[in-house]
Design an enzyme around this catalytic site. Structure first.
Site, PDB file in Angstrom:
ATOM      1  N   LYS A 110      32.737  32.785  50.537  1.00 21.57           N
ATOM      2  CA  LYS A 110      33.818  31.959  51.069  1.00 21.57           C
ATOM      3  C   LYS A 110      33.253  30.696  51.741  1.00 21.57           C
ATOM      4  O   LYS A 110      32.056  30.614  52.014  1.00 21.57           O
ATOM      5  CB  LYS A 110      34.671  32.777  52.049  1.00 21.57           C
ATOM      6  CG  LYS A 110      35.248  34.064  51.441  1.00 21.57           C
ATOM      7  CD  LYS A 110      36.076  33.823  50.191  1.00 21.57           C
ATOM      8  CE  LYS A 110      37.069  34.917  49.849  1.00 21.57           C
ATOM      9  NZ  LYS A 110      36.552  36.071  49.111  1.00 21.57           N
TER      10      LYS A 110
HETATM   11  C1  LIG Z   1      37.641  37.402  49.168  1.00 16.18           C
HETATM   12  C2  LIG Z   1      39.069  37.686  48.888  1.00 16.18           C
HETATM   13  C3  LIG Z   1      39.735  38.805  49.428  1.00 16.18           C
HETATM   14  C4  LIG Z   1      39.077  39.935  50.149  1.00 16.18           C
HETATM   15  O1  LIG Z   1      38.221  39.610  51.130  1.00 16.18           O
HETATM   16  P1  LIG Z   1      36.995  40.592  51.477  1.00 16.18           P
HETATM   17  O2  LIG Z   1      36.479  40.001  52.733  1.00 16.18           O
HETATM   18  O3  LIG Z   1      36.037  40.527  50.339  1.00 16.18           O
HETATM   19  O4  LIG Z   1      37.553  41.958  51.677  1.00 16.18           O
HETATM   20  C5  LIG Z   1      41.092  38.940  49.198  1.00 16.18           C
HETATM   21  N1  LIG Z   1      41.769  38.048  48.473  1.00 16.18           N
HETATM   22  C6  LIG Z   1      41.175  36.992  47.921  1.00 16.18           C
HETATM   23  C7  LIG Z   1      42.001  36.028  47.144  1.00 16.18           C
HETATM   24  C8  LIG Z   1      39.796  36.785  48.100  1.00 16.18           C
HETATM   25  O5  LIG Z   1      39.224  35.723  47.523  1.00 16.18           O
END
Ligand SMILES: *Cc1c(COP(=O)(O)O)cnc(C)c1O
Length: 384
Positions: A185
């Site tokens: 992210k």
């Molecule tokens: C990364 C992500 C998640 C989940 O996040 P985690 O921290 O990996 O549990 C949920 N939805 C979207 C669209 C994501 O990109």
């Protein structure tokens, strides 16, 4: 001549100050949830205009808690998009509810709000939009729809930190807003997440649900009224997040510059004349993406070997790409709930053809030129 560097599609950027700060936490004698988590929550709350924020071990946990706060449970329906990381749908299932997938807008690649409106039934409890690649949906339209039908909104803003709507950050307004700080992210804790809530009561219930439902009182009292999970963030992860948050503005600015370079290099390489679709450009008003990803759609039906062959050829040329995401309703589990190919043709086509190109702050202009030139060559050679 040396081979050019391999370009991954994403790359976390951790500076030496962060590494030293993690070392200090490890040496401090307190390594799980503690003062750094509280500080991280306070800084996040500042960023979201003072709204209450609670940190989680990951964005999946924060979305599940959001659904519980919204009162979503067995027998309820939650309307969402099939073009997402499968976590979005899985948490709906985890609380015992039914995900109702609706069609996307092929230009934004986000949930089509008219399709969402048409899918509302007496059992609908919440809307769960996803801001794919960081691009917000029409937030006015979203909340107008929710208010008209008395629905809660759980925003899967996992990819949308510092994305904006009419200049305001996603999370600074709205109902329940969930973010992820997973390694890919725009800012990361290695793993982590947070939930922006409306009231002090929702914040307290979030704290209980992230740690077994435990409520302490006095010096030795403990009770559980509602069982919770185990999804607290640790101070090790929080201190990474604190440092990342300080660099957020610069990261968002750099990503926007790189995206502009992609549009220019893509034009020079003739991507659109090869049938490759570029992402939507943000405007100054309305939705402003944080450019979490730069994603193109390949003319996959006309490529020998399809998208997979293009990805292999790019990899052989030192370019990493990703698929974010195949349409969730076509996974075996969701087919067992009655979903079939052909039900959501836009989402299915985008899911088959979407490709994430390298994008991270340390990427250079010449890297982007190389990606676009090579992508054009690869598609040319595979076109039938
Ligand atoms: C990364 C992500 C998640 C989940 O996040 P985690 O921290 O990996 O549990 C949920 N939805 C979207 C669209 C994501 O990109």
């Amino acid at each position: 001549m040396t081979a050019p560097d391999f370009l991954p599609f994403a790359r976390p950027q951790i500076d030496s100050a962060t590494i030293e700060a993690v070392g200090r936490v490890l040496a401090s004698g307190w390594i799980t949830a503690g003062p750094k988590v509280l500080e991280f929550e306070a800084r996040l709350s500042d960023f979201f205009g003072g709204r209450p924020v609670r940190a989680f071990a990951n964005g999946t946990a924060s979305m599940e808690v959001a659904l519980r706060l919204a009162g979503v449970g067995p027998g309820d329906e939650v309307i969402t998009t099939p073009l997402t990381w499968v976590a979005t749908a899985n948490v709906i299932v985890a609380v015992g509810a039914l995900p109702v997938f609706v069609e996307i807008d092929p230009r934004t690649r986000n949930i089509d709000l008219a399709a969402a409106a048409a899918a509302i039934t007496p059992r609908t409890k919440a809307l769960m939009p996803v801001f794919l690649a960081g691009l917000p949906v029409d937030m006015d339209g979203l909340y107008e729809l929710a208010h008209r039908h008395g629905l809660r909104v759980v925003e899967d803003a996992a990819q949308a930190i510092d994305s904006r709507w009419n200049g305001r950050p996603i999370g600074a307004f709205g109902d329940l807003v969930s973010f992820s700080f997973q390694a890919n992210k725009n800012i990361t804790c290695a793993e982590g997440g947070c939930l922006v809530v409306n009231t002090a009561d929702e914040a307290r219930r979030s704290e209980r649900l992230r740690l077994q439902g435990v409520v302490r009182s006095g010096s030795d009292g403990m009770d559980v009224e509602e069982p919770g999970g185990k999804s607290n963030l640790t101070d090790i992860n929080a201190v990474i997040g604190l440092h990342q948050l300080e660099g957020l503005q610069a990261v968002t600015r750099r990503r926007a510059e790189l995206a502009e370079m992609y549009f220019a290099a893509g034009q020079r390489a003739g991507l659109e004349s090869l049938g490759i679709e570029l992402p939507l450009r943000s405007s100054a008003s309305g939705p402003m993406t944080n450019w979490h990803m730069f994603q193109v759609l390949l003319p996959e039906a006309r490529l020998r070997g399809g998208r997979g062959a293009a990805m292999e050829d790019l990899r052989a040329a030192g370019i990493g790409t990703g698929v974010h995401y195949p349409a969730v309703h076509l996974f075996t589990f969701y087919r067992s709930q009655g979903w079939r190919p052909g039900m959501l043709p836009h989402a299915e086509r985008v899911g088959r053809s979407i490709l994430t190109l390298p994008l991270y702050p340390s990427l250079r202009e010449e890297d982007i030129e190389r990606v676009c030139t090579r992508l054009a060559l690869v598609c040319q050679s595979l076109l039938r």
